[in-house]
Motif scaffolding. Structure first.
Motif, short mmCIF file in Angstrom:
data_model
loop_
_atom_site.label_atom_id
_atom_site.label_comp_id
_atom_site.label_asym_id
_atom_site.label_seq_id
_atom_site.Cartn_x
_atom_site.Cartn_y
_atom_site.Cartn_z
N ASN A 170 -2.19 8.48 0.66
CA ASN A 170 -1.16 8.07 -0.15
C ASN A 170 0.34 8.62 0.37
OD1 ASN A 170 0.02 6.93 -2.50
ND2 ASN A 170 0.16 8.97 -3.68
N ALA A 171 0.20 9.94 0.81
CA ALA A 171 1.40 10.77 1.51
C ALA A 171 1.56 9.77 2.98
CB ALA A 171 0.83 12.16 1.98
N THR A 172 0.80 9.34 3.69
CA THR A 172 0.95 8.43 5.01
C THR A 172 1.92 7.32 4.49
OG1 THR A 172 -1.05 9.09 5.79
CG2 THR A 172 0.13 7.28 6.69
N PHE A 173 1.73 6.58 3.23
CA PHE A 173 2.74 5.71 3.09
C PHE A 173 3.52 5.87 2.15
CE2 PHE A 173 -1.69 3.72 4.48
CZ PHE A 173 -1.13 2.96 5.37
N ALA A 174 3.99 7.01 1.88
CA ALA A 174 5.26 7.48 1.00
C ALA A 174 6.42 6.58 1.19
CB ALA A 174 5.51 8.95 1.18
N ALA A 175 6.76 6.18 2.36
CA ALA A 175 8.14 5.54 2.92
C ALA A 175 7.97 4.22 1.97
CB ALA A 175 8.17 5.44 4.23
N SER A 176 6.94 3.49 2.15
CA SER A 176 6.71 2.55 1.51
C SER A 176 6.98 2.39 -0.10
CB SER A 176 5.42 1.58 2.03
OG SER A 176 5.34 0.54 1.26
N THR A 177 5.92 3.27 -0.43
CA THR A 177 5.64 3.33 -2.06
C THR A 177 7.10 3.94 -2.63
OG1 THR A 177 3.54 4.14 -1.73
CG2 THR A 177 4.72 4.72 -3.66
N ASN A 178 7.87 4.77 -2.04
CA ASN A 178 9.09 5.37 -2.67
C ASN A 178 10.08 4.17 -2.54
OD1 ASN A 178 7.99 7.82 -3.24
ND2 ASN A 178 8.60 8.68 -1.17
N ALA A 179 9.85 3.48 -1.55
CA ALA A 179 11.18 2.37 -1.30
C ALA A 179 10.92 1.35 -2.42
CB ALA A 179 11.15 1.79 -0.09
N PHE A 180 9.56 0.90 -2.90
CA PHE A 180 9.36 0.07 -3.96
C PHE A 180 9.64 0.58 -5.09
CE2 PHE A 180 5.88 -1.92 -1.00
CZ PHE A 180 6.72 -2.83 -0.39
N VAL A 181 9.36 1.93 -5.31
CA VAL A 181 9.83 2.36 -6.79
C VAL A 181 11.01 2.59 -6.94
CG1 VAL A 181 9.40 4.50 -8.09
CG2 VAL A 181 7.54 3.73 -6.84
N ALA A 182 11.73 2.82 -5.76
CA ALA A 182 13.18 3.10 -6.06
C ALA A 182 13.79 1.72 -6.10
CB ALA A 182 13.92 3.64 -4.61
N GLY A 183 13.16 0.59 -5.67
CA GLY A 183 13.79 -0.75 -5.90
C GLY A 183 13.41 -1.39 -7.49
N GLY A 184 12.55 -0.65 -8.16
CA GLY A 184 12.11 -1.04 -9.42
C GLY A 184 10.97 -1.90 -9.65
N PHE A 185 10.30 -2.22 -8.79
CA PHE A 185 9.14 -3.06 -8.69
C PHE A 185 7.90 -2.56 -8.11
CE2 PHE A 185 11.48 -4.06 -5.16
CZ PHE A 185 10.46 -4.05 -4.09
N GLY A 186 7.37 -1.16 -7.98
CA GLY A 186 6.30 -0.80 -7.49
C GLY A 186 6.09 0.53 -8.46
N ILE A 187 4.77 0.92 -8.05
CA ILE A 187 4.06 2.15 -8.91
C ILE A 187 3.50 2.90 -7.90
CG2 ILE A 187 3.77 0.93 -11.08
CD1 ILE A 187 1.07 0.47 -10.32
N ASP A 188 3.21 4.19 -8.27
CA ASP A 188 2.58 5.05 -7.24
C ASP A 188 1.23 4.59 -7.07
OD1 ASP A 188 1.21 7.26 -6.00
OD2 ASP A 188 2.10 8.71 -7.13
N PRO A 189 0.45 4.36 -6.08
CA PRO A 189 -0.84 3.70 -5.96
C PRO A 189 -1.91 4.69 -6.48
CG PRO A 189 0.30 3.60 -3.68
CD PRO A 189 1.15 4.33 -4.70
#
Length: 352
Positions: A170-189
């Motif tokens: 999960n930490a490895t893909f933090a950039a992707s996850t955080n970007a999606f969450v900041a965009g309002g359409f993602g969640i923490d896997p």
């Protein structure tokens, strides 16, 4: 095999957090591998085994995808291992992401888990009505290694269990996850995962999951210094299937598989590795911690399995006709009266 009480150590991953949090440890009674008949309230659904990928070993091959299987029980789906291409093969098999209820990992070699975190990662990058999980997906796998104590990577914790492995992925893909969450359409896997580390003593059978439609039990199997490693058995109203995982010949596996309708067993051809002039440590590894195809017939006979399908094939590029011939020879030599056949990618095997 003498059943004993064995604890299952359960760890949940905090929704929206990166750290693993230990939950209560609940003692689980060891159980016989044969389950009582299950509920048949969903007629016409049945139990089907899907071989998503059948290649053994880390090297990628074009003809076969990495090791992964699925069991559909009614409208629920359970994964066993997540090798290279597992997500793509899962969808190619016509399986539904919202139907995925559990992931069972036999051990933590890369060829068995390389696609594991793809499932929550890719589904959590969007929100409904896009495809995604229907709810929490439970994950079962080994705890930290009890044999590997040093290594060049993360020497302080060289062989973490599935809970820590999940946190690090999960930490490895933090950039992707955080970007999606900041965009309002993602969640923490990890918010859609419920991770449990199995803790079973050698020689025991533990009940991993029991619902109205399926009972899953597990036992430890020998796989060199990749320990613990597990085999899993699924019992349903339609029949039973056992996945050997990677293992050398194991009396505990034979006991777990006793009387099963289908045994999905790994197979290697050690002579091929010797003939290719492979490094001696690799040849020794294949000989000592895997099961040569010539041994599978005797294992099938000892387990009294109704049918055996070979998977996790090494070398994966071996021609099908030669694997099939080796399977037939193994069955004949052991006097095995059941069917011993070759598995292939996207093979579908109904248990009913």
């Amino acid at each position: 095999m003498t059943p004993r009480t064995t604890p299952l150590s359960r760890r949940g991953l905090l929704a929206g957090g990166a750290a693993a949090t230990a939950l209560a440890v609940t003692p689980q009674a060891a159980a016989a591998p044969r389950a009582e008949p299950r509920d048949k309230s969903r007629p016409g659904k049945g139990t089907v085994v899907h071989l998503l990928g059948t290649a053994g070993g880390p090297p990628p091959y074009g003809e076969r995808m990495g090791i992964a299987s699925a069991v559909t029980v009614g409208t629920d789906t359970y994964l066993v291992d997540c090798g290279r291409g597992a997500v793509t093969q899962y969808l190619r098999a016509g399986l539904s992401m919202p139907a995925l209820k559990g992931i069972f990992l036999t051990h933590l070699h890369a060829d068995h888990i390389v696609d594991y975190f793809d499932f929550p990662l890719l589904c959590a990058g969007v929100m409904p009505p896009q495809p995604g999980f229907g709810g929490t997906v439970r994950v079962w796998g080994p705890g930290p290694s009890d044999t590997v104590t040093s290594g060049p990577v993360t020497p302080g914790q060289p062989a973490p269990g599935i809970a820590e492995t999940t946190r690090r992925a999960n930490a490895t893909f933090a950039a992707s996850t955080n970007a999606f969450v900041a965009g309002g359409f993602g969640i923490d896997p990890v918010s859609v995962l419920d991770v449990t580390e199995l803790s079973a003593r050698p020689g025991t059978v533990v009940t991993v999951l029991e619902t109205a439609t399926v009972k899953v039990t597990a036992t430890r199997v020998p796989h060199g210094n990749m320990s613990p490693s597990y085999a899993y058995r699924f019992d349903t109203a339609d029949g039973s299937v056992v996945f050997s995982g990677d293992t050398s010949r194991s009396d505990d596996l034979i006991a777990l598989a006793r009387g099963c309708d289908l045994l999905v067993h790994e197979a290697v051809d050690v002579a091929w590795f010797e003939g290719q002039g492979m490094p001696a440590p690799l040849v020794d590894h294949m000989r000592e911690v895997h099961t040569d195809v010539a041994e599978v017939g005797a294992i099938a006979a000892a387990a009294e399995a109704r049918r055996v399908v070979l998977s996790h094939l090494a070398p994966a590029q071996f021609p099908d006709r030669e694997w099939a011939a080796a399977a037939r020879a193994s069955a004949r030599a052991a006097g095995y009266p059941g069917r011993l056949t070759l598995g292939h990618d996207l093979m579908r095997i109904p248990l009913s």
